[in-house]
Design an enzyme around this catalytic site. Structure first.
Site, short mmCIF file in Angstrom:
data_model
loop_
_atom_site.label_atom_id
_atom_site.label_comp_id
_atom_site.label_asym_id
_atom_site.label_seq_id
_atom_site.Cartn_x
_atom_site.Cartn_y
_atom_site.Cartn_z
N ASP A 86 7.70 2.80 7.09
CA ASP A 86 6.80 1.64 7.21
C ASP A 86 6.03 1.64 8.52
O ASP A 86 4.89 1.16 8.58
CB ASP A 86 7.60 0.35 7.07
CG ASP A 86 8.22 0.21 5.68
OD1 ASP A 86 7.49 0.41 4.70
OD2 ASP A 86 9.43 -0.07 5.59
N LYS A 109 13.20 -3.44 5.36
CA LYS A 109 13.41 -4.07 4.06
C LYS A 109 13.83 -5.51 4.32
O LYS A 109 14.54 -5.78 5.28
CB LYS A 109 14.51 -3.36 3.26
CG LYS A 109 14.29 -1.87 3.05
CD LYS A 109 13.12 -1.59 2.12
CE LYS A 109 12.93 -0.10 1.89
NZ LYS A 109 11.72 0.18 1.09
N GLU A 154 14.83 9.05 3.02
CA GLU A 154 13.59 9.12 3.79
C GLU A 154 13.86 9.61 5.21
O GLU A 154 13.15 10.48 5.73
CB GLU A 154 12.93 7.75 3.82
CG GLU A 154 11.57 7.72 4.48
CD GLU A 154 10.94 6.34 4.36
OE1 GLU A 154 10.19 6.11 3.40
OE2 GLU A 154 11.22 5.48 5.24
N GLU A 156 6.45 -6.88 6.58
CA GLU A 156 5.81 -5.84 7.40
C GLU A 156 4.71 -6.43 8.27
O GLU A 156 4.54 -6.01 9.43
CB GLU A 156 5.24 -4.75 6.50
CG GLU A 156 6.31 -3.88 5.85
CD GLU A 156 5.74 -2.88 4.86
OE1 GLU A 156 4.55 -2.52 5.02
OE2 GLU A 156 6.46 -2.48 3.93
#
Length: 285
Positions: free
Chosen positions: A134, A190, A204, A71
């Site tokens: 994210d 991911k 999600e 991330e």
């Protein structure tokens, strides 16, 4: 500062993820290195230090840190992309749902509708449990110069703990900020798309779109632009493409609406160039 710390008795150590990331980044050129190689290099870098100290690092520790590192790689490049381009959108890293509700980015007059929905569901012994994407892609028209000045030092050539803190805390500038159309899309990432992760992403994405539709209904917004949800990993297989085409459940409850995919598109993000390609596509969609 140490990249690992002793954890209790014995020879187990924990990873200081931000310190390790900054230390390793000073040894390589991230702009020309595949992200998967950055992650594997970090693992070797940390294991070498653990061996030197007579300790070891568990796979679980690496699994948690891999997500953070990936991330940060994407988040830093996304800010560089913003600074280098003329876009009116910024990619903002979101914290974990246990510490922040992504719906709080909307103005309180909108987020209150979601809190009201949660409250009414709980009266029927039903919980609205959501995870945070994210990243949120947010329209910052009118704030571009302010944000460029604030973020001007973020760069792969100048990574520090301050860089990580700026990326992690940028979202605080957007609490109670967005009108319905200000959040263009969400991106969840991911390192790899395991089957359980594919299910998590589909859930999600479906929920984010359902909540947007709820806000559209509560505000009587006619012909909204809609919201899109994307996913990315360092590599993509055919099973990932098929698995992430799962339908967004709210779109099949009304015969007047067209079925939607929970995840609109998936991207391979394994380099700086991949980040640029992904963002260019998302922002032009």
């Amino acid at each position: 500062m140490d990249i690992i710390s002793k954890s209790g008795e014995g020879n187990k150590y924990t990873i200081n993820s931000a310190i390790a990331f900054v230390a390793y980044a000073s040894h390589i050129d991230i702009n020309t290195t595949e992200f998967s190689k950055v992650l594997s290099g970090l693992r070797d870098f940390i294991n070498d230090e653990a061996i030197r100290l007579g300790g070891k690092i568990s796979d679980g520790s690496f699994n948690k840190c891999n997500g953070d590192w990936y991330e940060w790689l994407i988040g830093i490049r996304a800010i560089e992309f913003f600074l280098e381009s003329e876009t009116n959108f910024i990619v903002v890293k979101m914290p974990n749902a246990t510490s922040f509700d992504v719906m709080s980015i909307y103005k309180s007059c909108l987020s209150e509708f979601i809190y009201d929905l949660r409250s009414k569901l709980s009266l029927n012994n039903v919980n609205l449990i959501t995870s945070n994407p994210d990243f949120s892609i947010i329209d910052i028209r009118g704030r571009r110069e302010e944000l460029k000045s604030m973020l001007k030092d973020i760069s792969f050539s100048n990574i520090s703990l301050s860089t990580i803190s700026e990326i992690d805390n940028l979202y605080k500038n957007f609490i109670d900020y967005a009108e319905l159309e200000h959040i263009k899309s969400f991106l969840s990432v991911k390192t790899t798309f395991r089957p359980d992760r594919r299910l998590q992403l589909a859930h999600e994405g479906s929920l984010m779109k359902a909540l947007y539709t709820h806000l559209q209904t509560r505000t009587w917004t006619i012909n909204p632009t809609g919201i899109r949800y994307y996913a990315a990993a360092t590599s993509i297989g055919n099973a990932d493409v098929i698995g992430l085409k799962t339908v967004a459940t709210h779109s099949i409850t009304d015969v007047k609406s067209l079925p939607q995919s929970a995840v609109d598109e998936i991207f391979k993000i394994n380099s700086v160039l991949d980040v640029d390609s992904c963002l260019s596509h998302i922002l032009s969609s």
